[in-house]
Design an enzyme around this catalytic site. Structure first.
Site, short mmCIF file in Angstrom:
data_model
loop_
_atom_site.label_atom_id
_atom_site.label_comp_id
_atom_site.label_asym_id
_atom_site.label_seq_id
_atom_site.Cartn_x
_atom_site.Cartn_y
_atom_site.Cartn_z
N ASN A 69 36.82 43.71 43.95
CA ASN A 69 37.03 42.88 45.14
C ASN A 69 35.90 41.87 45.27
OD1 ASN A 69 36.12 45.77 46.12
ND2 ASN A 69 35.48 44.48 47.83
N ASP A 70 35.10 41.89 46.31
CA ASP A 70 34.22 40.78 46.66
C ASP A 70 33.30 40.33 45.52
OD1 ASP A 70 35.31 41.79 48.96
OD2 ASP A 70 33.44 41.86 50.08
N PRO A 71 33.16 39.01 45.35
CA PRO A 71 32.08 38.51 44.50
C PRO A 71 30.74 38.72 45.19
CG PRO A 71 33.19 36.68 45.58
CD PRO A 71 33.95 37.93 45.94
N GLN A 121 32.06 43.73 43.45
CA GLN A 121 32.45 45.04 43.93
C GLN A 121 33.48 45.63 42.98
OE1 GLN A 121 31.50 46.15 47.88
NE2 GLN A 121 29.96 45.54 46.40
N SER A 146 28.79 44.60 49.91
CA SER A 146 28.50 43.23 49.48
C SER A 146 27.10 42.76 49.88
CB SER A 146 29.53 42.28 50.06
OG SER A 146 30.81 42.55 49.53
#
Length: 584
Positions: A61-63, A78, A122
């Site tokens: 998921n998140d950068p 992630q 994150s």
């Protein structure tokens, strides 16, 4: 063996030797896939993206914390090393010379200290004046609630260009904890820090107030990245719901594509961008405004900006992060695109999530919005091409573009409508004047109009039973008759599979179409269509899962479903090669 891009062959061979056995270890999900009840098309390996960033398997998921260090681009993200659903999150780490070819290294950050024992969420990277990168990230330190604190990590060996090992001093972490009055479950995602004239660093942490109804960006300051103090007033807040994954950075007002380093001092030629990811609505929005460094306050130029909400991308794009690239003096945007199928589908496939193609981002000369364009390096993947010139598409007609494979392609097209024909545009319903997505849901690609819909059918089957439409529709604003341009991606006919989520996505395009001209670029990659309208004024990413239009059975068409002729001044399409992609 997959061929390497020639100019980087030596570097990749060396790096593959360095990385060797230290690649991320993945669990085998074959047993789960074998028992999952999903349509065969979903698990077709030809739907796995070719040139969009992804790991070999599992959930992403998140950068996190993209950066440039000693000649290498670093990308942290992630990642669940144990499956294709959200859980067991660690910071995976890949490196690249060109932002296109990637090699996975060992996990950078995993739960290992009391302040992140139950999760490493994150965060961002900041490069200190001496060149040392520092990571700030959110840790979860309580087993039953998502109690969120902020931690710091340093490279174990700062001279290592690959930054393969990171240390998290347990005697100083956590370095920021939520104070009384802050919701401990809504306090996360520290930004890249910037250095002010007083020598202190500032960063933002996303949160919410008033029972979660109001998003807020808290400012913290520090001299050493270890001891942080919250500034009395937030940088900014708005009645949008929780803000997560905030981002805050300067942009030049001169209209050039040159990016600015995050600590760039204020000047009349600098504006700031505040971006937030809306946890309630699951999209990113931003405002352009003025940062008062003395008051430590940010004020959007548009007083209604937090209400009308400009977006980086009006499609499947979330938790984005930018970084300044000193090698090419540009600001680069990363964004996560989740799947649009079911959890059972993801388990059966063994993978879930991709990253959008990195985009260069800069301020439009008008100062009202940002412009975005795929980084220039992606063009190195272009192969065999085909062009179409000065072709008129009559009302109700379509033209197939042939000569290359279209499942993995880059398409640029310039459309032209006679300026006099713009008078034939249909009226814009005032009730939908601020709701492009709802308007597109009503005025889909098959709904005939005046000027448009016209655009592309991508990932289309030969019989057109499957097709994803990316198109423009020109309307007349109530009262003024001023042309209003709507850009839509309509995947409602993208697949015969009834279990796939197929929402329409749309945004208005703030462009002057009085000369009748507008452009479109679409990056097509098997199960993703990433489109840029009017030179990057409006962007839409959509996930699609055809059951017929797969591999060499995917086709491309130009269509016109309006009442006015539309000319394709020029269309160029390229097959896209597959880069080195983390061993996938």
């Amino acid at each position: 063996m997959r061929a390497l891009v020639v100019s980087f062959a030596w570097a990749w061979l060396l790096l593959l030797q360095l990385a060797g056995a230290s690649h991320v270890v993945y669990e085998n999900l074959e047993a789960e896939a074998a028992t999952a009840k999903v349509p065969p098309s979903i698990v077709n390996p030809l739907l796995r993206t070719g040139y969009h960033f992804h790991p070999p398997k599992n959930w992403i998921n998140d950068p996190n914390a993209p950066m440039y260090h000693k000649g290498w681009y670093h990308f942290f993200y992630q990642y669940n090393p144990k499956g294709a659903v959200w859980n067991n999150i660690v910071w995976a780490h890949s490196v690249s010379r060109d932002l296109i070819n990637w090699v996975a290294l060992e996990t950078a950050i995993r739960p290992s200290i009391p302040s992140d024992r139950y999760g490493c969420w994150s965060g961002s990277a900041t490069v200190l004046p001496d060149g040392t990168p520092v990571i700030m990230y959110t840790g979860i330190n309580h087993p039953s609630i998502n109690y969120q604190v902020q931690n710091v990590a340093y490279p174990k060996n700062r001279s290592d260009p690959l930054l393969r090992e990171w240390v998290k001093p347990s005697h100083i972490n956590p370095v920021i904890v939520p104070e009384r009055g802050i919701n401990v479950t809504q306090f996360r995602d520290p930004t890249t820090a910037w250095r002010a004239a007083d020598g202190q660093w500032r960063l933002l942490i996303g949160s919410a107030t008033e029972g979660g109804s109001r998003g807020v960006a808290y400012v913290y300051r520090s001299r050493d990245f270890r001891r942080w103090t919250r500034v009395r007033r937030p940088l900014h807040s708005a009645a949008t719901g929780m803000w997560e994954c905030p981002d805050f950075y300067p942009v030049s007002t001169d209209g050039r594509r040159v990016g600015l380093e995050t600590s760039m001092s204020s000047s009349p030629r600098v504006k700031h961008v505040l971006k937030n990811s809306l946890d309630l609505w699951r999209y990113d929005y931003y405002t352009v405004g003025t940062y008062d460094r003395k008051a430590e306050q940010y004020v959007p130029d548009n007083p209604a900006g937090d209400e009308h909400r400009l977006r980086y991308d009006y499609g499947n794009f979330y938790a984005s992060k930018t970084f300044y690239d000193p090698a090419k003096r540009r600001r680069i945007l990363w964004g996560w695109a989740n799947e649009s199928d079911t959890t059972a589908d993801d388990v059966a496939k063994g993978w879930a999530g991709i990253q959008a193609i990195p985009r260069t981002v800069w301020l439009d000369p008008s100062g009202k919005q940002l412009l975005q364009w795929p980084i220039e390096e992606v063009e190195a993947l272009r192969g065999k091409s085909v062009t179409l010139m000065n072709r008129v598409i009559k009302p109700g007609h379509h033209v197939q573009v042939t000569g290359i494979q279209m499942a993995q392609a880059d398409v640029e097209v310039s459309f032209e409508v006679s300026p006099s024909a713009l008078a034939g545009a249909e009226p814009l319903d005032p009730a939908l004047a601020y709701d492009a997505e709802r308007l597109c849901g009503v005025k889909r690609a098959d709904v005939k109009g005046g000027v448009g819909p016209f655009g592309l059918w991508v990932l289309a089957s030969a019989n057109l039973k499957e097709r994803t439409a990316v198109f423009f529709r020109v309307l007349k604003a109530a009262g003024s008759n001023k042309p209003v341009v709507l850009m839509c991606t309509d995947p409602t006919k993208s697949s015969l599979n009834p279990n796939v989520y197929r929402p329409t996505f749309a945004g208005f395009v703030d462009t002057d179409i009085s000369n009748g001209k507008i452009s479109l670029r679409s990056l097509i990659d098997r199960s993703v269509v990433e489109s840029f309208g009017a030179g990057g004024k409006t962007c839409i990413l959509s996930r699609v899962y055809p059951s017929l239009a797969i591999g060499n059975k995917a086709h491309l068409y130009v269509f016109n479903n309006g009442r006015m002729d539309v000319k394709v001044s020029r269309l160029a399409a390229w097959e896209m090669k597959k880069p080195v992609m983390n061993g996938a």
